[in-house]
Design a protein around this motif. Structure first.
Motif, PDB file in Angstrom:
ATOM      1  N   TYR A 197      -3.858   4.057  -5.403  1.00  0.00           N
ATOM      2  CA  TYR A 197      -3.652   2.648  -5.057  1.00  0.00           C
ATOM      3  C   TYR A 197      -4.943   1.852  -5.221  1.00  0.00           C
ATOM      4  O   TYR A 197      -4.956   0.758  -5.814  1.00  0.00           O
ATOM      5  N   GLY A 233       0.793  -1.218   0.000  1.00  0.00           N
ATOM      6  CA  GLY A 233       0.000   0.000   0.000  1.00  0.00           C
ATOM      7  C   GLY A 233       0.827   1.271   0.000  1.00  0.00           C
ATOM      8  O   GLY A 233       1.972   1.288  -0.443  1.00  0.00           O
ATOM      9  N   VAL A 234       0.243   2.325   0.524  1.00  0.00           N
ATOM     10  CA  VAL A 234       0.862   3.642   0.511  1.00  0.00           C
ATOM     11  C   VAL A 234       1.522   3.913   1.860  1.00  0.00           C
ATOM     12  O   VAL A 234       0.872   3.855   2.905  1.00  0.00           O
ATOM     13  N   LEU A 270       2.627   0.411  -9.771  1.00  0.00           N
ATOM     14  CA  LEU A 270       1.597  -0.440  -9.187  1.00  0.00           C
ATOM     15  C   LEU A 270       0.933  -1.327 -10.232  1.00  0.00           C
ATOM     16  O   LEU A 270       0.652  -2.503  -9.984  1.00  0.00           O
ATOM     17  N   SER A 274       4.408   6.303 -10.053  1.00  0.00           N
ATOM     18  CA  SER A 274       3.599   5.569  -9.084  1.00  0.00           C
ATOM     19  C   SER A 274       2.571   4.657  -9.747  1.00  0.00           C
ATOM     20  O   SER A 274       2.477   3.464  -9.435  1.00  0.00           O
ATOM     21  N   GLY A 301       3.800  -1.307  -3.289  1.00  0.00           N
ATOM     22  CA  GLY A 301       3.451  -0.090  -2.591  1.00  0.00           C
ATOM     23  C   GLY A 301       4.231   1.100  -3.080  1.00  0.00           C
ATOM     24  O   GLY A 301       5.135   1.003  -3.913  1.00  0.00           O
ATOM     25  N   TYR A 305      -2.822   9.403  -3.105  1.00  0.00           N
ATOM     26  CA  TYR A 305      -2.147   8.116  -3.250  1.00  0.00           C
ATOM     27  C   TYR A 305      -3.035   6.969  -2.786  1.00  0.00           C
ATOM     28  O   TYR A 305      -2.971   5.866  -3.353  1.00  0.00           O
TER      29      TYR A 305
END
Length: 312
Positions: free
Chosen positions: A224, A9-10, A201, A197, A207, A220
């Motif tokens: 995500y 994840g973030v 992903l 980013s 992440g 973010y």
């Protein structure tokens, strides 16, 4: 639970909130961590964005203890242990795990240029002495060295090594990382290169670790979730917002200058003051005013702070 289920994840590389006399600002820290938690992102303290190389050992320790007291039950807390002295990194790691940190991250020392063999032996030595999960952190802009992927891959099979954070700006390296680790359940890839980013992903990274998330964590979180839902078009819209907000405090600035500019923006949001630890210093009122003008314009344009959907 596999490593990829827990460490994902973030993750936001938190700034270190300071008072005027350069002590840890506990009130600001509470506001910052609440800001991250309500947007479902995790904190990473004592990292590059947190000015870690300029902090005293005691201040780093205070930060760890204070952050753990504020940690909520569903949070995963990451902490940096990088130092030029191996013993200091080990001592800091033990403090982290004694107080409940979930994983620590370590860069190479940043004074001597090291051969590939020396890099490998350094991390093997560190890992053996650290009593918990370790993330190998590659950031050539500060260490002036790039950790070869073959070394990280070799280290990735150590039971304590749960992943890597990579801040090197190389598309070839990113593609090779996905080839090596996208299908591994035991090893996680976190990207610290915000402009890539969405791409990261979509192609297999686990992440993101974006400094702009100190300002707009919901960008973010949204990015995500969009990727996880297969909505790549929406993910790239969030990517565009990320790029625009990153430019506010980063474009045309050295890394240290951008960390002060980030705190200027955070002060505008009443998250922390803009005090920074030497050798970083403020750029002056004219530059502050330019940053704030740009920041306010971007916030108003995209309705970023108050609207968690960020017009996407």
């Amino acid at each position: 639970m596999t490593n990829k289920e827990k460490y994902k994840g973030v993750v936001i590389p938190a700034v270190t909130p300071l008072t005027k006399d350069l002590k840890l600002d506990y009130g600001a820290l509470e506001k910052m961590l609440h800001h991250l938690h309500k947007h479902h992102v995790m904190p990473f303290i004592n990292g590059t964005t947190g000015e870690s190389t300029s902090l005293s050992f005691n201040l780093k320790k205070d930060f760890i203890v204070a952050a753990l007291k504020l940690k909520q039950t569903d949070d995963v807390l990451y902490a940096g242990i990088s130092a030029n002295c191996l013993e200091d990194s080990v001592k800091l790691a033990k403090i982290c795990f004694d107080n409940g940190v979930d994983a620590v991250a370590a860069t190479l020392p940043s004074y001597y240029n090291l051969s590939d063999d020396q890099m490998l032996r350094y991390f093997e030595n560190l890992i053996e002495q650290v009593p918990g999960p370790v993330i190998i952190y590659n950031i050539p802009v500060t260490t002036r060295m790039s950790i070869p992927l073959k070394i990280i891959d070799r280290l990735s099979y150590h039971e304590k090594v749960i992943g890597t954070k990579d801040s090197e700006r190389s598309e070839e390296r990113l593609k090779e990382s996905h080839f090596l680790w996208a299908e591994r359940d035991d090893f996680c890839h976190f990207l610290g290169w915000a402009p890539k980013s969405a791409e990261a992903l979509i192609n297999g990274s686990d992440g993101l670790i974006p400094s702009t998330g100190n300002l707009c964590p919901h960008i973010y979180d949204g990015l995500y979730k969009a990727v996880k839902n297969g909505d790549h078009e929406r993910a790239y819209k969030f990517q565009k917002l990320s790029d625009a907000m990153g430019d506010v405090y980063q474009k045309g600035k050295l890394l240290g200058e951008s960390l002060w500019a980030l705190k200027v923006c955070m002060h505008e949001l009443d998250l922390c003051d803009e005090y920074v630890m030497p050798p970083i210093y403020p750029l002056g009122d004219d530059e502050r005013n330019k940053i704030l003008k740009h920041f306010r314009h971007q916030v108003e344009k995209e309705n970023l702070i108050m609207n968690s959907d960020a017009n996407v």
